[in-house]
Design a protein around this motif. Structure first.
Motif, PDB file in Angstrom:
ATOM      1  N   TRP A   1       0.786  -1.237   0.000  1.00  0.00           N
ATOM      2  CA  TRP A   1       0.000   0.000   0.000  1.00  0.00           C
ATOM      3  C   TRP A   1       0.824   1.296   0.000  1.00  0.00           C
ATOM      4  O   TRP A   1       0.451   2.263  -0.678  1.00  0.00           O
TER       5      TRP A   1
ATOM      6  N   ASP B   1      -8.906   3.233  -7.416  1.00  0.00           N
ATOM      7  CA  ASP B   1      -9.553   3.080  -6.105  1.00  0.00           C
ATOM      8  C   ASP B   1     -10.814   2.227  -6.211  1.00  0.00           C
ATOM      9  O   ASP B   1     -11.056   1.353  -5.396  1.00  0.00           O
ATOM     10  N   GLU B   2     -11.587   2.510  -7.233  1.00  0.00           N
ATOM     11  CA  GLU B   2     -12.861   1.817  -7.367  1.00  0.00           C
ATOM     12  C   GLU B   2     -12.644   0.322  -7.589  1.00  0.00           C
ATOM     13  O   GLU B   2     -13.291  -0.514  -6.951  1.00  0.00           O
TER      14      GLU B   2
ATOM     15  N   LEU C   1      -9.934  -1.504  -6.907  1.00  0.00           N
ATOM     16  CA  LEU C   1      -9.318  -2.142  -5.740  1.00  0.00           C
ATOM     17  C   LEU C   1     -10.352  -2.338  -4.629  1.00  0.00           C
ATOM     18  O   LEU C   1     -10.424  -3.396  -4.005  1.00  0.00           O
ATOM     19  N   ASP C   2     -11.172  -1.318  -4.392  1.00  0.00           N
ATOM     20  CA  ASP C   2     -12.191  -1.435  -3.347  1.00  0.00           C
ATOM     21  C   ASP C   2     -13.138  -2.585  -3.634  1.00  0.00           C
ATOM     22  O   ASP C   2     -13.529  -3.333  -2.741  1.00  0.00           O
ATOM     23  N   ARG C   3     -13.519  -2.707  -4.904  1.00  0.00           N
ATOM     24  CA  ARG C   3     -14.458  -3.756  -5.271  1.00  0.00           C
ATOM     25  C   ARG C   3     -13.857  -5.145  -5.032  1.00  0.00           C
ATOM     26  O   ARG C   3     -14.490  -6.029  -4.466  1.00  0.00           O
TER      27      ARG C   3
ATOM     28  N   LEU D   1     -11.253  -5.937  -3.057  1.00  0.00           N
ATOM     29  CA  LEU D   1     -10.980  -6.177  -1.632  1.00  0.00           C
ATOM     30  C   LEU D   1     -12.273  -6.472  -0.884  1.00  0.00           C
ATOM     31  O   LEU D   1     -12.311  -7.322   0.004  1.00  0.00           O
ATOM     32  N   ASP D   2     -13.315  -5.775  -1.271  1.00  0.00           N
ATOM     33  CA  ASP D   2     -14.591  -5.995  -0.599  1.00  0.00           C
ATOM     34  C   ASP D   2     -15.073  -7.431  -0.809  1.00  0.00           C
ATOM     35  O   ASP D   2     -15.446  -8.124   0.135  1.00  0.00           O
TER      36      ASP D   2
ATOM     37  N   THR E   1      -9.500  -5.854   4.089  1.00  0.00           N
ATOM     38  CA  THR E   1      -9.659  -4.471   4.517  1.00  0.00           C
ATOM     39  C   THR E   1      -8.670  -3.586   3.775  1.00  0.00           C
ATOM     40  O   THR E   1      -7.489  -3.916   3.684  1.00  0.00           O
ATOM     41  N   ARG E   2      -9.156  -2.483   3.258  1.00  0.00           N
ATOM     42  CA  ARG E   2      -8.265  -1.544   2.594  1.00  0.00           C
ATOM     43  C   ARG E   2      -7.305  -0.953   3.626  1.00  0.00           C
ATOM     44  O   ARG E   2      -7.742  -0.387   4.631  1.00  0.00           O
TER      45      ARG E   2
ATOM     46  N   GLU F   1      -4.730   1.312   5.783  1.00  0.00           N
ATOM     47  CA  GLU F   1      -4.733   2.740   6.091  1.00  0.00           C
ATOM     48  C   GLU F   1      -3.333   3.320   5.915  1.00  0.00           C
ATOM     49  O   GLU F   1      -3.137   4.519   6.117  1.00  0.00           O
TER      50      GLU F   1
END
Lengths: 309, 127
Positions: free
Chosen positions: A220, A253-254, A256-258, A260-261, A266-267, A269
């Motif tokens: 990250w 971002d979109e 990766l979020d999808r 990981l979800d 967990t994304r 920090e």
């Protein structure tokens, strides 16, 4: 036509598997249709673009692929399964194919800079010093043969690179546009491969999930640099040659979020890695990890200059 | 070949090349606790100009989806429009060598099983 080209026989099933029966193509090992690319490496520099900027930009895109490709090849003979090893090696070869064209273009354009001299792809790959490379730090560290790390980096790298290559298909530079058109398909497969493994490991056992999460924490801090715009890029965006990396953040971002979800991860920090006085990989300022990778990558060519095989 | 002496359970389709006798062969298997491996899949590929799927080899994968992906990486070259089939090796029912004679020999004189007595017009390909 070479002697061993057979007559085409539509009923010969094995023959029909080989797209080409001609194995004289000296580049067959790089397998990605280098010769099929319809781009003239010596095409004129697009209007409004500074040759020095264009050469630097080709190096940025090319060095990302070159250095990361080298790190991927470290998995050869170490992957957890034979099939996975072939997949990682194929990924490395795809990126190496992209790097070759981009470096060749950079070397040609360097010759058009006032006072500059043209160089070939090998001169650029094997005879530059670490400080002359333009890749991002994400490509630099060894993943220490931790498979989850390999997957985490492949997921981030390929997601970001698609976001760059997709709009670059319309680049005013014909060579970059051709690399992008072909590369989008390749990198889409890389991302697919990484995403599938992220799901398997993240939504797998407690152990695989913990290790995948650790791997995300490892990768990250390298994310932030991917969205920094260099001066060369800023000027080339205006000339219609480059894509502003800052503009890829939303898509990356979109995606990766999808992933990981769905993988129940967990994304992280973790804060992004900083710059050194505002400088980073795009300006030739690298982590110490790059030194060793480049030393290994260049060792053979430097020990036997001009050798061919 | 003393195929008649073998038990049917010594014969397995594992390995991708038809029935393979495993009795009395030193394999090293069972001498140490084997790591649980992924199941074996057989891979069939149809090339861009091919008419039918051809068996190209086998591979290991955790499930069907991974088998398809691994097959793409292991058995196809880039930039070829291909179709791939994968099937778990243990789902294949294979004839075994010791049955060869009783299994195939009686059909040798039954020529009528293939339509070879028709004149095929030259304009009709791939029949």
């Amino acid at each position: 036509m070479s002697a061993h080209v057979q007559d085409e026989d539509a009923t010969n099933a094995y023959q029909s598997l080989a797209g080409s029966v001609d194995h004289d193509d000296p580049r067959w090992a790089f397998g990605s249709g280098f010769e099929d690319m319809e781009a003239d490496l010596t095409a004129p520099v697009p209007d409004g673009a500074d040759p020095a900027d264009l050469a630097a930009y080709c190096l940025m895109l090319g060095d990302d692929a070159l250095v990361y490709s080298h790190r991927l090849t470290e998995w050869v003979s170490h992957a957890p399964e034979l099939e996975e090893e072939v997949a990682l090696a194929n990924t490395a070869l795809d990126l190496l194919g992209q790097a070759r064209v981009l470096l060749a273009r950079a070397g040609h354009v360097e010759g058009l800079v006032p006072g500059g001299t043209a160089r070939d792809e090998d001169a650029l790959a094997y005879w530059r010093e670490v400080g002359e490379l333009r890749n991002v730090a994400l490509a630099e560290p060894s993943d220490d043969l931790d498979f989850a790390r390999a997957i985490a980096r492949l997921l981030v790298f390929s997601t970001w690179r698609i976001a760059l290559l997709h709009p670059l298909r319309d680049s005013a530079d014909p060579v970059i546009a051709a690399v992008a058109a072909k590369g989008v398909k390749e990198v889409t497969y890389h991302r697919d491969h990484a995403a599938r493994w992220t799901l398997r490991l993240g939504d797998g056992t407690a152990e695989s999930r913990a290790r995948m999460q650790d791997a995300l924490e490892w990768v990250w801090p390298f994310l932030e640099e991917l969205f920094r715009t260099s001066d060369e890029e800023r000027r080339l965006v205006a000339a219609g040659v480059a894509v502003d990396p800052a503009g890829t953040r939303a898509e990356v971002d979109e995606v990766l979020d999808r992933v990981l979800d769905r993988a129940t991860l967990t994304r992280p920090e973790a804060p992004g890695m900083g710059t050194i006085g505002g400088l980073g990989g795009r300006q030739g300022v690298h982590t110490e990890k790059l030194e060793h990778a480049v030393l290994v990558m260049q060792s053979l060519a430097r020990k036997h200059p001009g050798a061919t095989w | 070949m003393s195929g008649q002496d073998m038990n049917p359970q010594d014969v397995t389709p594992e390995g991708g090349h038809g029935a393979v006798p495993t009795a009395g062969v030193e394999t090293g298997a069972d001498t140490k606790p084997a790591r649980r491996t992924w199941p074996l899949y057989e891979v069939f590929v149809r090339g861009k100009r091919g008419l039918n799927h051809v068996h190209v080899g086998s591979l290991h994968a955790a499930d069907d989806e991974m088998a398809l992906h691994n097959a793409r990486d292991v058995y196809t070259r880039r930039n070829e429009g291909v179709s791939i089939w994968v099937v778990r090796a243990d789902a294949i029912a294979a004839s075994s060598p010791d049955e060869k004679d009783p299994f195939f020999a009686p059909s040798a004189d039954k020529v009528y099983r293939h339509p070879t007595f028709y004149a095929i017009p030259e304009e009709v390909p791939h029949l």
